[in-house]
Design a protein around this motif. Structure first.
Motif, PDB file in Angstrom:
ATOM      1  N   PRO A   1       0.592   0.814   8.343  1.00 29.05           N
ATOM      2  CA  PRO A   1      -0.773   0.643   8.850  1.00 29.05           C
ATOM      3  C   PRO A   1      -1.848   0.949   7.809  1.00 29.05           C
ATOM      4  N   THR A   2      -1.535   1.836   6.868  1.00 28.14           N
ATOM      5  CA  THR A   2      -2.498   2.130   5.800  1.00 28.14           C
ATOM      6  C   THR A   2      -2.713   0.901   4.929  1.00 28.14           C
ATOM      7  N   ILE A   3      -1.630   0.184   4.659  1.00 26.08           N
ATOM      8  CA  ILE A   3      -1.732  -1.050   3.869  1.00 26.08           C
ATOM      9  C   ILE A   3      -2.627  -2.057   4.588  1.00 26.08           C
ATOM     10  N   TYR A   4      -2.391  -2.208   5.884  1.00 26.13           N
ATOM     11  CA  TYR A   4      -3.184  -3.172   6.654  1.00 26.13           C
ATOM     12  C   TYR A   4      -4.651  -2.755   6.728  1.00 26.13           C
ATOM     13  N   ARG A   5      -4.877  -1.460   6.835  1.00 26.36           N
ATOM     14  CA  ARG A   5      -6.264  -0.983   6.920  1.00 26.36           C
ATOM     15  C   ARG A   5      -7.011  -1.211   5.605  1.00 26.36           C
ATOM     16  N   LEU A   6      -6.332  -1.016   4.489  1.00 31.27           N
ATOM     17  CA  LEU A   6      -6.990  -1.131   3.188  1.00 31.27           C
ATOM     18  C   LEU A   6      -7.063  -2.564   2.671  1.00 31.27           C
ATOM     19  N   PHE A   7      -6.040  -3.381   2.994  1.00 29.76           N
ATOM     20  CA  PHE A   7      -5.946  -4.702   2.374  1.00 29.76           C
ATOM     21  C   PHE A   7      -5.887  -5.854   3.380  1.00 29.76           C
ATOM     22  N   GLY A   8      -5.752  -5.561   4.631  1.00 29.00           N
ATOM     23  CA  GLY A   8      -5.691  -6.603   5.647  1.00 29.00           C
ATOM     24  C   GLY A   8      -4.287  -7.102   5.893  1.00 29.00           C
ATOM     25  N   ASP A   9      -3.648  -7.673   4.857  1.00 27.88           N
ATOM     26  CA  ASP A   9      -2.284  -8.174   4.974  1.00 27.88           C
ATOM     27  C   ASP A   9      -1.688  -8.276   3.572  1.00 27.88           C
ATOM     28  N   LYS A  10      -0.510  -8.899   3.478  1.00 27.79           N
ATOM     29  CA  LYS A  10       0.150  -9.015   2.183  1.00 27.79           C
ATOM     30  C   LYS A  10      -0.692  -9.832   1.197  1.00 27.79           C
ATOM     31  N   ASP A  11      -1.322 -10.889   1.688  1.00 28.28           N
ATOM     32  CA  ASP A  11      -2.151 -11.708   0.793  1.00 28.28           C
ATOM     33  C   ASP A  11      -3.313 -10.883   0.236  1.00 28.28           C
ATOM     34  N   GLY A  12      -3.898 -10.033   1.065  1.00 27.46           N
ATOM     35  CA  GLY A  12      -4.977  -9.178   0.584  1.00 27.46           C
ATOM     36  C   GLY A  12      -4.481  -8.185  -0.455  1.00 27.46           C
ATOM     37  N   LEU A  13      -3.272  -7.684  -0.255  1.00 29.00           N
ATOM     38  CA  LEU A  13      -2.677  -6.764  -1.229  1.00 29.00           C
ATOM     39  C   LEU A  13      -2.417  -7.474  -2.549  1.00 29.00           C
ATOM     40  N   LEU A  14      -1.887  -8.695  -2.478  1.00 31.71           N
ATOM     41  CA  LEU A  14      -1.620  -9.458  -3.700  1.00 31.71           C
ATOM     42  C   LEU A  14      -2.921  -9.807  -4.423  1.00 31.71           C
ATOM     43  N   ALA A  15      -3.979 -10.060  -3.656  1.00 32.76           N
ATOM     44  CA  ALA A  15      -5.280 -10.327  -4.280  1.00 32.76           C
ATOM     45  C   ALA A  15      -5.757  -9.104  -5.052  1.00 32.76           C
ATOM     46  N   ALA A  16      -5.497  -7.914  -4.508  1.00 31.92           N
ATOM     47  CA  ALA A  16      -5.872  -6.684  -5.201  1.00 31.92           C
ATOM     48  C   ALA A  16      -5.027  -6.496  -6.454  1.00 31.92           C
ATOM     49  N   VAL A  17      -3.757  -6.868  -6.386  1.00 30.30           N
ATOM     50  CA  VAL A  17      -2.892  -6.790  -7.566  1.00 30.30           C
ATOM     51  C   VAL A  17      -3.372  -7.779  -8.630  1.00 30.30           C
ATOM     52  N   LEU A  18      -3.812  -8.960  -8.190  1.00 29.44           N
ATOM     53  CA  LEU A  18      -4.345  -9.941  -9.130  1.00 29.44           C
ATOM     54  C   LEU A  18      -5.563  -9.384  -9.857  1.00 29.44           C
ATOM     55  N   GLU A  19      -6.464  -8.746  -9.116  1.00 23.95           N
ATOM     56  CA  GLU A  19      -7.633  -8.132  -9.747  1.00 23.95           C
ATOM     57  C   GLU A  19      -7.212  -7.041 -10.729  1.00 23.95           C
ATOM     58  N   TYR A  20      -6.220  -6.263 -10.330  1.00 22.01           N
ATOM     59  CA  TYR A  20      -5.681  -5.218 -11.215  1.00 22.01           C
ATOM     60  C   TYR A  20      -5.139  -5.849 -12.501  1.00 22.01           C
ATOM     61  N   GLY A  21      -4.441  -6.977 -12.360  1.00 19.20           N
ATOM     62  CA  GLY A  21      -3.890  -7.652 -13.532  1.00 19.20           C
ATOM     63  C   GLY A  21      -4.966  -8.102 -14.492  1.00 19.20           C
ATOM     64  N   PHE A  22      -6.016  -8.714 -13.967  1.00 21.23           N
ATOM     65  CA  PHE A  22      -7.087  -9.175 -14.842  1.00 21.23           C
ATOM     66  C   PHE A  22      -7.824  -7.997 -15.477  1.00 21.23           C
ATOM     67  N   SER A  23      -7.990  -6.907 -14.741  1.00 16.68           N
ATOM     68  CA  SER A  23      -8.647  -5.729 -15.308  1.00 16.68           C
ATOM     69  C   SER A  23      -7.837  -5.164 -16.459  1.00 16.68           C
ATOM     70  N   THR A  24      -6.519  -5.096 -16.283  1.00 23.49           N
ATOM     71  CA  THR A  24      -5.637  -4.617 -17.350  1.00 23.49           C
ATOM     72  C   THR A  24      -5.685  -5.552 -18.548  1.00 23.49           C
ATOM     73  N   TYR A  25      -5.677  -6.838 -18.267  1.00 22.00           N
ATOM     74  CA  TYR A  25      -5.703  -7.858 -19.318  1.00 22.00           C
ATOM     75  C   TYR A  25      -6.984  -7.750 -20.148  1.00 22.00           C
ATOM     76  N   VAL A  26      -8.122  -7.635 -19.484  1.00 19.56           N
ATOM     77  CA  VAL A  26      -9.401  -7.556 -20.191  1.00 19.56           C
ATOM     78  C   VAL A  26      -9.502  -6.257 -20.980  1.00 19.56           C
ATOM     79  N   ALA A  27      -8.995  -5.166 -20.412  1.00 16.38           N
ATOM     80  CA  ALA A  27      -9.055  -3.877 -21.103  1.00 16.38           C
ATOM     81  C   ALA A  27      -8.255  -3.891 -22.394  1.00 16.38           C
ATOM     82  N   ASP A  28      -7.209  -4.718 -22.443  1.00 15.34           N
ATOM     83  CA  ASP A  28      -6.360  -4.785 -23.632  1.00 15.34           C
ATOM     84  C   ASP A  28      -6.891  -5.744 -24.688  1.00 15.34           C
TER      85      ASP A  28
END
Length: 227
Positions: free
Chosen positions: A35-62
């Protein structure tokens, strides 16, 4: 908690691909409840969207910092090498970032990386070395870089040809740049006019002796030359 969950999801993605990133698996690995996952991200697609943002942030930082004193093509090569290296080191994350997006929709998280690429292309243009207009150059570099990584990832690691990315970059540079600054100045052809127009267009903001309206009109004229 949100950042921790995203990092855990990114780790599961790296280890097992997209199918490994289930809400149940992420919750268990993060020491929380689904339920914490659903509350923070909505569903799996929302979680993957957050991972995508994390990926681009890591990429730009490097990404290597822009060096205004460096040769602009060498500077572009540094960004290219990082792009290739990042993709090969993070295949599942790279596929999520560049191959698993909806057609016609560029992730908003990608804009920071694109802004750096646009600046690198703008520096080549300002040096009088860009053969094509800046927008086309940006799209060519992005397509070639991502295409090179995807082509390499499609082959078993032991069978990859390390020359592929280097050869593609060399072909790309031949297509979008001149060999030397003096080429655009000495060349009386239409190609020479394009490189000169690109150089002046890149420096329009510096022409403070012109009004905003005059710079706008001049920019439109230069765009007609470069397209």
């Amino acid at each position: 908690m949100r950042a921790q969950i995203v990092e855990v999801a990114a780790g599961l993605l790296a280890a097992g691909g997209r199918d490994a990133v289930s809400t149940r698996a992420v919750a268990a690995a993060a020491g929380t409840q689904a339920p914490t996952i659903y509350r923070l991200f909505g569903d799996k697609d929302g979680l993957l969207a957050a991972v995508l943002e994390y990926g681009f942030s890591t990429y730009v930082a490097d990404k290597p910092p822009l060096d205004p004193t460096a040769d602009p093509v060498t500077d572009l090569r540094a960004g290219w090498d990082l792009h290739i290296g990042f993709g090969l080191a993070n295949p599942a994350l790279f596929l999520l970032m560049y191959a698993d997006t909806q057609p016609g929709r560029r992730p908003a998280a990608a804009e920071a990386g694109l802004a750096i690429l646009r600046t690198r292309i703008r520096n080549i243009a300002a040096a009088g070395r860009l053969r094509v207009d800046e927008d086309l150059a940006v799209e060519l570099v992005q397509a070639a870089g991502s295409g090179a990584v995807l082509a390499l990832l499609a082959v078993p690691q032991a069978d990859r040809d390390p020359r592929l990315a280097d050869t593609m970059f060399d072909a790309l540079i031949t297509t979008i740049t001149t060999d030397a600054v003096r080429e655009s100045a000495d060349d009386g052809s239409a190609g020479g006019a394009v490189t000169a127009a690109n150089a002046l267009r890149a420096r329009l903001p510096e022409l403070e002796m012109l009004t905003d309206g005059e710079r706008h009109v001049l920019g439109e004229w230069l765009a007609r030359i470069t397209h």
